[in-house]
Design a protein around this motif. Structure first.
Motif, PDB file in Angstrom:
ATOM      1  N   UNK A   1      41.012  41.881  38.043  1.00  0.00           N
ATOM      2  CA  UNK A   1      41.326  41.073  36.878  1.00  0.00           C
ATOM      3  C   UNK A   1      40.089  40.342  36.363  1.00  0.00           C
ATOM      4  N   UNK A   2      40.114  40.098  35.040  1.00  0.00           N
ATOM      5  CA  UNK A   2      39.049  39.330  34.398  1.00  0.00           C
ATOM      6  C   UNK A   2      39.460  37.864  34.412  1.00  0.00           C
ATOM      7  N   UNK A   3      38.556  37.006  34.830  1.00  0.00           N
ATOM      8  CA  UNK A   3      38.807  35.545  34.841  1.00  0.00           C
ATOM      9  C   UNK A   3      38.730  34.995  33.439  1.00  0.00           C
ATOM     10  N   UNK A   4      39.531  33.959  33.144  1.00  0.00           N
ATOM     11  CA  UNK A   4      39.464  33.350  31.815  1.00  0.00           C
ATOM     12  C   UNK A   4      38.089  32.726  31.559  1.00  0.00           C
ATOM     13  N   UNK A   5      37.679  32.752  30.321  1.00  0.00           N
ATOM     14  CA  UNK A   5      36.357  32.209  29.960  1.00  0.00           C
ATOM     15  C   UNK A   5      36.352  30.705  29.915  1.00  0.00           C
TER      16      UNK A   5
END
Length: 65
Positions: A61-65
């Protein structure tokens, strides 16, 4: 390729169990990558969708910016 609406209704974020939002048809993501976005304000992970298959692994998963 969009994920089926019936599948979106039963999927949940593996990290926090919140519902997921379908972002496979959006062009608002980074480089317009298809993804499912966690709707929790605390988590917010974005899970990739590859060849129409959601990859629901926290490590992917991509972490929130």
């Amino acid at each position: 390729m969009p994920v089926e609406a019936s599948l979106i209704q039963i999927l949940a974020c593996p990290a926090c169990h919140a519902p997921l939002q379908d972002r496979t048809g959006d062009s608002s993501g980074p480089a317009s990558d298809p993804e499912l976005l966690c709707t929790s304000g605390d988590c917010g992970l974005a899970y990739p969708v590859r060849d129409g298959i959601p990859v629901l692994l926290v490590d992917e998963a991509r972490r929130p910016a």
